[in-house]
Design a protein around this motif. Structure first.
Motif, mmCIF file in Angstrom:
data_model
loop_
_atom_site.group_PDB
_atom_site.id
_atom_site.type_symbol
_atom_site.label_atom_id
_atom_site.label_comp_id
_atom_site.label_asym_id
_atom_site.label_seq_id
_atom_site.Cartn_x
_atom_site.Cartn_y
_atom_site.Cartn_z
ATOM 1 N N ALA A 16 0.839 -1.205 0.000
ATOM 2 C CA ALA A 16 0.000 0.000 0.000
ATOM 3 C C ALA A 16 0.872 1.251 0.000
ATOM 4 C CB ALA A 16 -0.922 -0.003 1.210
ATOM 5 N N HIS A 17 1.928 1.246 0.774
ATOM 6 C CA HIS A 17 2.818 2.403 0.860
ATOM 7 C C HIS A 17 3.474 2.687 -0.492
ATOM 8 C CE1 HIS A 17 6.504 4.625 1.830
ATOM 9 N NE2 HIS A 17 5.736 5.210 2.730
ATOM 10 N N ASP A 18 3.840 1.650 -1.209
ATOM 11 C CA ASP A 18 4.480 1.820 -2.503
ATOM 12 C C ASP A 18 3.555 2.523 -3.492
ATOM 13 O OD1 ASP A 18 6.573 1.419 -4.435
ATOM 14 O OD2 ASP A 18 5.275 -0.130 -5.315
ATOM 15 N N GLN A 19 2.281 2.173 -3.486
ATOM 16 C CA GLN A 19 1.323 2.804 -4.396
ATOM 17 C C GLN A 19 1.138 4.276 -4.066
ATOM 18 O OE1 GLN A 19 -2.144 0.383 -4.060
ATOM 19 N NE2 GLN A 19 -1.227 -1.332 -5.150
ATOM 20 N N ILE A 20 1.044 4.597 -2.791
ATOM 21 C CA ILE A 20 0.886 5.992 -2.375
ATOM 22 C C ILE A 20 2.162 6.763 -2.674
ATOM 23 C CG2 ILE A 20 0.562 7.507 -0.382
ATOM 24 C CD1 ILE A 20 -1.213 5.237 0.784
ATOM 25 N N ASN A 21 3.294 6.163 -2.413
ATOM 26 C CA ASN A 21 4.572 6.807 -2.671
ATOM 27 C C ASN A 21 4.747 7.124 -4.158
ATOM 28 O OD1 ASN A 21 7.146 7.774 -1.891
ATOM 29 N ND2 ASN A 21 8.059 5.871 -2.604
ATOM 30 N N ALA A 22 4.305 6.223 -5.016
ATOM 31 C CA ALA A 22 4.423 6.448 -6.461
ATOM 32 C C ALA A 22 3.604 7.657 -6.905
ATOM 33 C CB ALA A 22 3.984 5.200 -7.218
ATOM 34 N N ILE A 23 2.476 7.907 -6.258
ATOM 35 C CA ILE A 23 1.646 9.069 -6.602
ATOM 36 C C ILE A 23 2.353 10.357 -6.212
ATOM 37 C CG2 ILE A 23 -0.474 10.314 -6.042
ATOM 38 C CD1 ILE A 23 -1.837 7.597 -5.710
ATOM 39 N N PHE A 24 2.912 10.385 -5.010
ATOM 40 C CA PHE A 24 3.459 11.630 -4.475
ATOM 41 C C PHE A 24 4.916 11.887 -4.822
ATOM 42 C CE2 PHE A 24 -0.295 11.406 -1.867
ATOM 43 C CZ PHE A 24 -0.694 12.727 -1.897
ATOM 44 N N ARG A 25 5.609 10.931 -5.409
ATOM 45 C CA ARG A 25 7.012 11.145 -5.740
ATOM 46 C C ARG A 25 7.262 10.835 -7.202
ATOM 47 N NH1 ARG A 25 11.172 9.676 -1.349
ATOM 48 N NH2 ARG A 25 12.288 10.870 -2.883
ATOM 49 N N PRO A 26 6.786 11.715 -8.075
ATOM 50 C CA PRO A 26 7.067 11.484 -9.497
ATOM 51 C C PRO A 26 8.569 11.558 -9.750
ATOM 52 C CG PRO A 26 6.147 13.669 -9.163
ATOM 53 C CD PRO A 26 6.094 12.961 -7.835
ATOM 54 N N ARG A 27 9.006 10.939 -10.782
ATOM 55 C CA ARG A 27 10.440 10.909 -11.087
ATOM 56 C C ARG A 27 10.887 12.273 -11.579
ATOM 57 N NH1 ARG A 27 10.762 4.849 -13.344
ATOM 58 N NH2 ARG A 27 10.338 3.940 -11.319
ATOM 59 N N ARG A 28 11.424 13.036 -10.684
ATOM 60 C CA ARG A 28 11.778 14.423 -10.940
ATOM 61 C C ARG A 28 12.768 14.568 -12.090
ATOM 62 N NH1 ARG A 28 12.125 18.673 -12.632
ATOM 63 N NH2 ARG A 28 12.844 20.545 -11.634
#
Length: 56
Positions: A16-28
């Protein structure tokens, strides 16, 4: 594994954390500054709608 009671519990949390993290941390490094700001604003909108839905 930290303070999880079982490997399964740790796996569920991390999934679950990985999915949320992917939303909030786009590959800058792949985005322009303008695109990055837009992606962050869109992520916040998605999260706000989700939390509103969960509390209603």
């Amino acid at each position: 594994m930290g303070r999880f009671k079982s490997p399964g519990q740790a796996r569920r949390f991390l999934a679950a954390h990985d999915q949320i993290n992917a939303i909030f941390r786009p590959r800058r490094y792949r985005l322009t500054a303008k695109s990055y700001r837009h992606a962050r604003a869109e992520a916040l909108d998605i999260w706000s709608a989700y939390t509103l839905e969960m509390t209603a």
